[in-house]
Every structure is written in C-alpha cells, then in structure tokens.
Design a protein around this motif. Structure first.
Motif, PDB file in Angstrom:
ATOM      1  N   GLU A   1       0.812  -1.220   0.000  1.00 27.59           N
ATOM      2  CA  GLU A   1       0.000   0.000   0.000  1.00 27.59           C
ATOM      3  C   GLU A   1       0.844   1.269   0.000  1.00 27.59           C
ATOM      4  OE1 GLU A   1      -0.371  -2.538   2.035  1.00 27.59           O
ATOM      5  OE2 GLU A   1      -2.319  -3.391   1.474  1.00 27.59           O
ATOM      6  N   ASP A   2       2.053   1.206   0.531  1.00 30.64           N
ATOM      7  CA  ASP A   2       2.913   2.387   0.593  1.00 30.64           C
ATOM      8  C   ASP A   2       3.868   2.476  -0.594  1.00 30.64           C
ATOM      9  OD1 ASP A   2       4.375   0.170   1.280  1.00 30.64           O
ATOM     10  OD2 ASP A   2       5.587   1.207   2.798  1.00 30.64           O
ATOM     11  N   VAL A   3       3.626   1.674  -1.658  1.00 31.02           N
ATOM     12  CA  VAL A   3       4.510   1.624  -2.818  1.00 31.02           C
ATOM     13  C   VAL A   3       3.834   2.306  -3.991  1.00 31.02           C
ATOM     14  CG1 VAL A   3       5.529   0.035  -4.514  1.00 31.02           C
ATOM     15  CG2 VAL A   3       5.710  -0.466  -2.077  1.00 31.02           C
ATOM     16  N   ASP A   4       4.609   3.030  -4.793  1.00 31.79           N
ATOM     17  CA  ASP A   4       4.086   3.683  -5.990  1.00 31.79           C
ATOM     18  C   ASP A   4       4.236   2.814  -7.235  1.00 31.79           C
ATOM     19  OD1 ASP A   4       3.507   6.247  -4.689  1.00 31.79           O
ATOM     20  OD2 ASP A   4       5.692   6.446  -4.538  1.00 31.79           O
ATOM     21  N   VAL A   5       5.368   2.103  -7.340  1.00 34.34           N
ATOM     22  CA  VAL A   5       5.665   1.316  -8.531  1.00 34.34           C
ATOM     23  C   VAL A   5       6.148  -0.066  -8.113  1.00 34.34           C
ATOM     24  CG1 VAL A   5       7.099   1.106 -10.609  1.00 34.34           C
ATOM     25  CG2 VAL A   5       6.256   3.355  -9.900  1.00 34.34           C
ATOM     26  N   LEU A   6       5.603  -1.086  -8.768  1.00 39.06           N
ATOM     27  CA  LEU A   6       6.080  -2.458  -8.590  1.00 39.06           C
ATOM     28  C   LEU A   6       6.918  -2.840  -9.798  1.00 39.06           C
ATOM     29  CD1 LEU A   6       2.741  -4.022  -7.344  1.00 39.06           C
ATOM     30  CD2 LEU A   6       4.866  -3.998  -6.016  1.00 39.06           C
ATOM     31  N   VAL A   7       8.073  -3.421  -9.549  1.00 43.06           N
ATOM     32  CA  VAL A   7       8.946  -3.891 -10.623  1.00 43.06           C
ATOM     33  C   VAL A   7       9.159  -5.381 -10.423  1.00 43.06           C
ATOM     34  CG1 VAL A   7      11.235  -3.729 -11.672  1.00 43.06           C
ATOM     35  CG2 VAL A   7      10.094  -1.661 -10.857  1.00 43.06           C
ATOM     36  N   PHE A   8       8.937  -6.153 -11.480  1.00 43.24           N
ATOM     37  CA  PHE A   8       9.140  -7.599 -11.436  1.00 43.24           C
ATOM     38  C   PHE A   8      10.358  -7.940 -12.286  1.00 43.24           C
ATOM     39  CE2 PHE A   8       4.690  -6.801 -10.619  1.00 43.24           C
ATOM     40  CZ  PHE A   8       4.454  -7.578  -9.496  1.00 43.24           C
ATOM     41  N   VAL A   9      11.303  -8.661 -11.685  1.00 42.53           N
ATOM     42  CA  VAL A   9      12.562  -8.989 -12.350  1.00 42.53           C
ATOM     43  C   VAL A   9      12.850 -10.464 -12.148  1.00 42.53           C
ATOM     44  CG1 VAL A   9      15.046  -8.554 -12.453  1.00 42.53           C
ATOM     45  CG2 VAL A   9      13.482  -6.666 -11.988  1.00 42.53           C
ATOM     46  N   ASP A  10      13.174 -11.167 -13.217  1.00 37.60           N
ATOM     47  CA  ASP A  10      13.567 -12.566 -13.105  1.00 37.60           C
ATOM     48  C   ASP A  10      15.007 -12.670 -12.614  1.00 37.60           C
ATOM     49  OD1 ASP A  10      11.105 -13.380 -13.926  1.00 37.60           O
ATOM     50  OD2 ASP A  10      11.753 -14.163 -15.874  1.00 37.60           O
TER      51      ASP A  10
ATOM     52  N   PHE B   1      11.450  -8.367 -17.053  1.00 33.16           N
ATOM     53  CA  PHE B   1      11.642  -7.033 -16.488  1.00 33.16           C
ATOM     54  C   PHE B   1      10.391  -6.226 -16.833  1.00 33.16           C
ATOM     55  CE2 PHE B   1      14.198  -2.815 -16.892  1.00 33.16           C
ATOM     56  CZ  PHE B   1      13.814  -2.434 -15.618  1.00 33.16           C
ATOM     57  N   LEU B   2       9.600  -5.928 -15.808  1.00 33.27           N
ATOM     58  CA  LEU B   2       8.317  -5.298 -16.035  1.00 33.27           C
ATOM     59  C   LEU B   2       8.025  -4.340 -14.888  1.00 33.27           C
ATOM     60  CD1 LEU B   2       5.190  -7.204 -17.274  1.00 33.27           C
ATOM     61  CD2 LEU B   2       4.988  -5.684 -15.316  1.00 33.27           C
ATOM     62  N   ALA B   3       7.610  -3.122 -15.213  1.00 35.07           N
ATOM     63  CA  ALA B   3       7.292  -2.118 -14.200  1.00 35.07           C
ATOM     64  C   ALA B   3       5.839  -1.697 -14.355  1.00 35.07           C
ATOM     65  CB  ALA B   3       8.212  -0.905 -14.337  1.00 35.07           C
ATOM     66  N   VAL B   4       5.132  -1.592 -13.230  1.00 32.63           N
ATOM     67  CA  VAL B   4       3.714  -1.252 -13.266  1.00 32.63           C
ATOM     68  C   VAL B   4       3.379  -0.348 -12.075  1.00 32.63           C
ATOM     69  CG1 VAL B   4       3.128  -3.393 -12.025  1.00 32.63           C
ATOM     70  CG2 VAL B   4       1.368  -2.201 -13.361  1.00 32.63           C
ATOM     71  N   ARG B   5       2.578   0.673 -12.346  1.00 32.76           N
ATOM     72  CA  ARG B   5       2.102   1.499 -11.227  1.00 32.76           C
ATOM     73  C   ARG B   5       1.230   0.640 -10.319  1.00 32.76           C
ATOM     74  NH1 ARG B   5       2.492   7.199 -12.598  1.00 32.76           N
ATOM     75  NH2 ARG B   5       2.879   7.477 -14.849  1.00 32.76           N
ATOM     76  N   ARG B   6       1.425   0.811  -9.025  1.00 30.06           N
ATOM     77  CA  ARG B   6       0.658  -0.017  -8.090  1.00 30.06           C
ATOM     78  C   ARG B   6      -0.843   0.205  -8.260  1.00 30.06           C
ATOM     79  NH1 ARG B   6      -1.958   0.932  -3.634  1.00 30.06           N
ATOM     80  NH2 ARG B   6      -1.137   3.048  -3.516  1.00 30.06           N
ATOM     81  N   ALA B   7      -1.256   1.444  -8.459  1.00 30.40           N
ATOM     82  CA  ALA B   7      -2.686   1.724  -8.598  1.00 30.40           C
ATOM     83  C   ALA B   7      -3.267   0.991  -9.814  1.00 30.40           C
ATOM     84  CB  ALA B   7      -2.916   3.229  -8.727  1.00 30.40           C
ATOM     85  N   GLY B   8      -2.545   1.020 -10.937  1.00 24.90           N
ATOM     86  CA  GLY B   8      -3.008   0.316 -12.130  1.00 24.90           C
ATOM     87  C   GLY B   8      -2.999  -1.189 -11.944  1.00 24.90           C
ATOM     88  N   TYR B   9      -2.005  -1.674 -11.217  1.00 23.22           N
ATOM     89  CA  TYR B   9      -1.889  -3.104 -10.922  1.00 23.22           C
ATOM     90  C   TYR B   9      -3.095  -3.573 -10.110  1.00 23.22           C
ATOM     91  CZ  TYR B   9       0.259  -7.340  -8.839  1.00 23.22           C
ATOM     92  OH  TYR B   9       0.539  -8.618  -8.418  1.00 23.22           O
ATOM     93  N   GLU B  10      -3.472  -2.795  -9.113  1.00 25.13           N
ATOM     94  CA  GLU B  10      -4.584  -3.192  -8.264  1.00 25.13           C
ATOM     95  C   GLU B  10      -5.918  -3.066  -8.994  1.00 25.13           C
ATOM     96  OE1 GLU B  10      -4.226  -0.995  -4.641  1.00 25.13           O
ATOM     97  OE2 GLU B  10      -2.552  -2.228  -3.906  1.00 25.13           O
ATOM     98  N   ARG B  11      -6.067  -2.025  -9.831  1.00 27.11           N
ATOM     99  CA  ARG B  11      -7.294  -1.899 -10.626  1.00 27.11           C
ATOM    100  C   ARG B  11      -7.500  -3.120 -11.520  1.00 27.11           C
ATOM    101  NH1 ARG B  11      -5.846   3.392 -11.658  1.00 27.11           N
ATOM    102  NH2 ARG B  11      -5.072   2.768 -13.731  1.00 27.11           N
ATOM    103  N   ALA B  12      -6.405  -3.647 -12.022  1.00 29.85           N
ATOM    104  CA  ALA B  12      -6.474  -4.798 -12.926  1.00 29.85           C
ATOM    105  C   ALA B  12      -6.658  -6.116 -12.187  1.00 29.85           C
ATOM    106  CB  ALA B  12      -5.198  -4.866 -13.770  1.00 29.85           C
ATOM    107  N   GLY B  13      -6.574  -6.088 -10.868  1.00 26.40           N
ATOM    108  CA  GLY B  13      -6.705  -7.319 -10.095  1.00 26.40           C
ATOM    109  C   GLY B  13      -5.396  -7.993  -9.788  1.00 26.40           C
ATOM    110  N   GLY B  14      -4.275  -7.327 -10.118  1.00 23.59           N
ATOM    111  CA  GLY B  14      -2.966  -7.881  -9.831  1.00 23.59           C
ATOM    112  C   GLY B  14      -2.764  -9.239 -10.481  1.00 23.59           C
TER     113      GLY B  14
END
Length: 389
Positions: A147-156, A229-242
């Motif tokens: 909840e306190d994060v602005d951007v989530l980054v996923f890295v293999d 390597f993928l970056a997503v805004r947390r708000a958009g991620y949650e709107r999409a259902g993560g």
C-alpha cells in the motif's frame, strides 16, 4: 510423307506428352499466391522499420525519482543466478526508496539463504492454490501489502540490470503516462538453436504489433510484454486485479498487460536493450522445454489459434523462399530485412543470423506443434510442476 499425313500432323490434335502436366492456369495461380505472400512479407518488414522508430526508448541518464519502488524477484531454485541479479539491484541509482523482495517459490537449492546473504528481504511463498500457477502465485505474494509503494517492478533472477534501469523504467511510466511498461531485455543467444529461435520473439511484435495503438486502453489483444523485467504502477496493478487476475496463465506477463488495459490503463513494450541483459535458455534442451510450456497459447491465445498463427507464419515467411523465382526471392529478402531491423533495434545479433530466418520460423512452428500436443495430453511441465493453465 504423304500430303495427307503431313496435313494430319499439322492440323490434327496435339498429343499430350507422357506423364502428368501442371496446367498453365494452376501454375499462374501458384505464382500469384507466392506474389501475395511475398507482398505480406514486404509489408511486415516495412512495419518493423516503422516500429523501430516508434519503440519507446528509456533515457540514458534518467532523473532521480522520489517514487517508492518495490522490486519483486520470484525465484525457484535460482541460487546460482541470484548473486548477479541482486548485486545489480543493489547498484541501482536514482531511486531513493527501493525495497527488494525475493520470493522463494519452493526452492530446494538454498535460494533463500543466498538471497538473505546478499541483503534481500526474503519471503517464503505459500504453495500455489488450486487454479494458480507457480510464477503468478509468487509474484502476487511478493506484491502483497504494497500500500505504501508507488511502482512495482518484477525482475527474473537471470536478468542483469544496468545501474540506471529501475529509474529509467519509472521515467518511462511517468513521461508517457503509462500504467505498465515492459522494457525488453537484450537477449543473449549463444548456441545455434538459441540464435535461430530467440530473436523471433522481438521480430514477432516488431512485425505485427502497431505500437502506438497498442499503448492505448482497451484492445487487450494488442499486447506484448516480457515478465523478465516489467514495471507497473501499483494503482493500475490493483485496478487490474494484480496477479490474481492472471493466476492460471502460463504467459502471465502478457495476460497482466491485457488486464491492465481492460481496466482502462495504458501499457506497452519498450526498448530495454540498454537496461537489462539475460540469457533465457542454455541450449536446445532448455529452449525447447521453455517454449513448449507456453507456445500452445502464445501465438493465437488458444491451441487452435496458435496452430493457425504458426501456419500463417510458415505461409508468409517460408513458402516464398521455397517456391523460388523473383517473388520468392523478394519474400525471402523482406523476411531477412525485417528480422535484421528488429535485431538491430533490440540489441540482438544481426548477421549472419538473419539470413536463416525461414529456418528459424520452421523450428518455431515445430515447437508450436509439440506444445499443442503436450497441452492436449497434459504432459507439459516446468521446474518440476505440471502446467494446467
């Protein structure tokens, strides 16, 4: 020879030669088909040239960001890869608030211990629930409580980021008002099998995907993404259902982008060749297993769609060179040119690999067939798990 015989020879019906003859009309029809297919190949090459200009490029010197960023590294038996990955993450610049979480996804090789020794926060993933595949499950648990994060980054774990990579990905999100960006890493292809097949990923979206249209909300079918390597805004991620919205997807990266777009977000693939490098597979055995696990749904969204897409690829980029003639040569040259453009733009090897483009498409089609058969029989496995998605 009597006059009558001579007259019969000149005016009488001509005897067909022995053996089957190809009717002139059928030959002409075949030539027209080859010309059409060659024309499609030329159009694909032209589209690759256009996309090379339109592909979003991250800044080489991104501004420092105040965004709070969490990097999630899903890891299953990645003890040998994590040191390089985590050292690169520790060297990130321009990100004041950076939290790195390694999600140990049922590893048996000391992954958690290696991650902890390199200073990462380690989360032990709960086993996938029914309907969940391993990677979406690990990613979802790594993103939980953000909840306190602005951007989530996923890295293999097999990805090596440049020091400015995370800041550059955030800059892409902000500069172009995107909710998700997928900077495609530079793919290291070493063996002949890797060099034949790996560059086809970038070539496919460069040739077929209208990048500017693909950025817009909606149109979920227009999507290309790479979960390495993928970056997503947390708000958009949650709107999409993560990752819960893509829990059973083998290609969770593309599915996540589609979910973001369905929820009204914007997202697209970008040039990540200066931000990240990876060698996805080491040799034919790994490559074939990796592709077979997902190709049944990768090209057409379903087994039937993937088979149809594979047939279309062969028709456009294999049949004209096999047919020969001027149109066949044009079709072959266009395929080579399109592949060369895509490779040059995404940091791949251009020559002589591009010259073998038709062979690469044939190998890919063979993998599609094997993937569809494996999916039908329920025999697809990856990292010790049966794939049911």
């Amino acid at each position: 020879m009597t006059p009558r015989t001579r007259s019969s020879h000149v005016l009488g019906p001509e005897r067909p030669p022995t053996g089957r003859r190809v009717r002139p009309g059928r030959r002409a029809h075949g030539r027209r088909v080859v010309r059409v297919l060659a024309g499609v190949s030329v159009a694909g090459a032209a589209h690759a040239v256009l996309n090379a200009q339109l592909l979003r490029t991250p800044p080489a010197d991104p501004p420092a960001t105040a965004a709070r960023v969490r990097v999630v590294v899903p890891a299953r038996d990645e003890a040998h890869q994590l040191p390089g990955c985590l050292d690169a993450l520790a060297a990130q610049t321009g990100v004041a608030h950076l939290d790195v979480v390694v999600v140990d996804d049922g590893s048996a090789d000391g992954t958690a211990e290696v991650a902890a020794a390199h200073g990462a926060r380690v989360l032990t993933a709960a086993p996938p629930r029914p309907g969940w595949l391993g990677k979406p499950n690990a990613c979802a648990q790594g993103a939980a409580g953000a909840e306190d994060v602005d951007v989530l980054v996923f890295v293999d774990a097999d990805v090596r980021l440049a020091p400015h990579a995370v800041a550059a990905a955030v800059a892409l999100l902000q500069a172009h008002d995107l909710d998700l960006v997928s900077p495609w890493p530079r793919q290291l292809a070493v063996t002949p099998a890797e060099r034949l097949v790996q560059p086809l990923q970038q070539w496919l979206w460069a040739t077929t995907l209208p990048l500017r249209l693909a950025e817009r909300p909606g149109r979920p079918s227009m999507a290309a993404a790479n979960g390495q390597f993928l970056a997503v805004r947390r708000a958009g991620y949650e709107r999409a259902g993560g990752h819960g919205s893509v829990r059973g997807e083998v290609l969770e990266d593309i599915a996540l982008l589609r979910a973001v777009k369905r929820a009204g977000g914007r997202g697209v693939v970008a040039d990540g060749s200066a931000l990240a490098t990876t060698r996805m597979y080491d040799g034919w055995a790994e490559l074939s297993a990796g592709y077979e696990k997902s190709l049944w749904s990768a090209l057409g969204g379903s087994p039937a769609g993937s088979l149809a897409a594979g047939a279309a690829l062969a028709a456009v980029w294999v049949l004209p060179p096999l047919a020969g003639g001027r149109a066949g040569l044009v079709g072959y040259a266009a395929g080579v040119a399109g592949r060369a453009v895509a490779a040059a733009r995404t940091g791949g090897r251009v020559w002589p690999d591009s010259l073998a483009h038709p062979l690469g498409v044939l190998v890919l089609d063979g993998l599609v067939v094997r993937s569809v058969l494996g999916h039908h029989r329920g025999t697809l496995h990856w990292r010790g798990r049966t794939l049911t998605g």
